[in-house]
Design a protein around this motif. Structure first.
Motif, PDB file in Angstrom:
ATOM      1  N   GLU A  79       0.863  -1.179   0.000  1.00 38.34           N
ATOM      2  CA  GLU A  79       0.000   0.000   0.000  1.00 38.34           C
ATOM      3  C   GLU A  79       0.897   1.226   0.000  1.00 38.34           C
ATOM      4  N   ASN A  81       0.602   5.304   0.069  1.00 41.13           N
ATOM      5  CA  ASN A  81      -0.259   6.479   0.257  1.00 41.13           C
ATOM      6  C   ASN A  81      -1.745   6.126   0.205  1.00 41.13           C
ATOM      7  N   TRP A  82      -2.096   5.044   0.888  1.00 45.89           N
ATOM      8  CA  TRP A  82      -3.475   4.574   1.030  1.00 45.89           C
ATOM      9  C   TRP A  82      -4.055   4.019  -0.259  1.00 45.89           C
ATOM     10  N   SER A  83      -3.212   3.646  -1.201  1.00 48.21           N
ATOM     11  CA  SER A  83      -3.695   3.126  -2.470  1.00 48.21           C
ATOM     12  C   SER A  83      -2.719   2.077  -3.002  1.00 48.21           C
ATOM     13  N   THR A 121      -2.307  -3.110   4.426  1.00 48.86           N
ATOM     14  CA  THR A 121      -2.885  -2.835   3.102  1.00 48.86           C
ATOM     15  C   THR A 121      -4.408  -2.733   3.083  1.00 48.86           C
ATOM     16  N   SER A 122      -5.031  -2.460   4.216  1.00 47.03           N
ATOM     17  CA  SER A 122      -6.498  -2.398   4.236  1.00 47.03           C
ATOM     18  C   SER A 122      -7.043  -1.315   3.311  1.00 47.03           C
ATOM     19  N   ARG A 123      -6.421  -0.155   3.272  1.00 47.71           N
ATOM     20  CA  ARG A 123      -6.897   0.907   2.386  1.00 47.71           C
ATOM     21  C   ARG A 123      -6.518   0.623   0.936  1.00 47.71           C
ATOM     22  N   GLY A 124      -5.310   0.146   0.722  1.00 47.52           N
ATOM     23  CA  GLY A 124      -4.851  -0.169  -0.626  1.00 47.52           C
ATOM     24  C   GLY A 124      -5.701  -1.241  -1.287  1.00 47.52           C
ATOM     25  N   HIS A 127      -8.868   0.055  -2.919  1.00 48.18           N
ATOM     26  CA  HIS A 127      -8.624   0.585  -4.263  1.00 48.18           C
ATOM     27  C   HIS A 127      -8.333  -0.535  -5.261  1.00 48.18           C
TER      28      HIS A 127
END
Length: 186
Positions: A79, A81-83, A121-124, A127
């Protein structure tokens, strides 16, 4: 469909010794023995530019042919920057084009990822799931394999040592293989 099932692995990290590539290679160990596996190289892809479609770059053509031969995809990504990393998004941009025949569409995919941080990697992966939806892949939804502190979870030989993580990875791969088998019989 005849022949051995062929799985293509795609790592969102280009770094030599990548933790996510190690996780991907550990996941492939849960594939049945008769499956074949190829790790895709996305490091040589040029930045997507529609002007290049008239004379498609060799690295793109090579990736497209590999993906056309696949019965399913394993994707492991860090991940950033959150992506997802730009290199992974760039590969998807090339593979989404009508000019190459959208070779990912309707094929099964399992995703996983880890980070040195605490969120794994929850946010990534949110995406990444959006990208795979846009590409019309048949994504395994559960379990989610989001490994925090991934750098602490491999032994010297590169084996994934986290007990709970291994159980989740094994279940993810079992669900993925079921999708691949159903898709091959359809």
């Amino acid at each position: 469909m005849s022949g051995k099932p062929h799985i293509v692995g795609i790592s969102g990290s280009l770094r030599q010794g990548s933790l996510n590539t190690k996780l991907l290679l550990n996941a492939k160990e849960y594939l049945p023995e008769h499956y074949t596996f190829t790790l895709a190289d996305i490091s040589q892809l040029p930045h997507y530019n529609q002007d290049l479609e008239e004379d498609m770059p060799e690295a793109v053509l090579k990736l497209v042919e590999l993906c056309k031969s696949a019965d399913g995809f394993l994707i492991s990504s860090p991940e950033y920057n959150w992506s997802i990393p730009g290199v992974l998004k760039n590969a998807f941009d090339w593979l989404s084009r009508q000019a190459v025949g959208t070779p990912l569409a309707l094929k099964p995919a399992a995703i996983m990822g880890g980070t040195p941080g605490g969120f794994g990697t929850s946010r990534g992966q949110l995406h990444l799931r959006e990208q795979l939806f846009a590409l019309n892949l048949d994504t395994v939804n559960r379990p989610e394999v989001l490994v925090p502190q991934l750098h602490l979870k491999f032994d010297e030989e590169g084996q994934f040592t986290d007990e709970m993580g291994r159980k989740l990875l094994e279940q993810l791969m079992a669900n993925f293989v079921q999708k691949v088998e159903r898709n091959r019989q359809a």
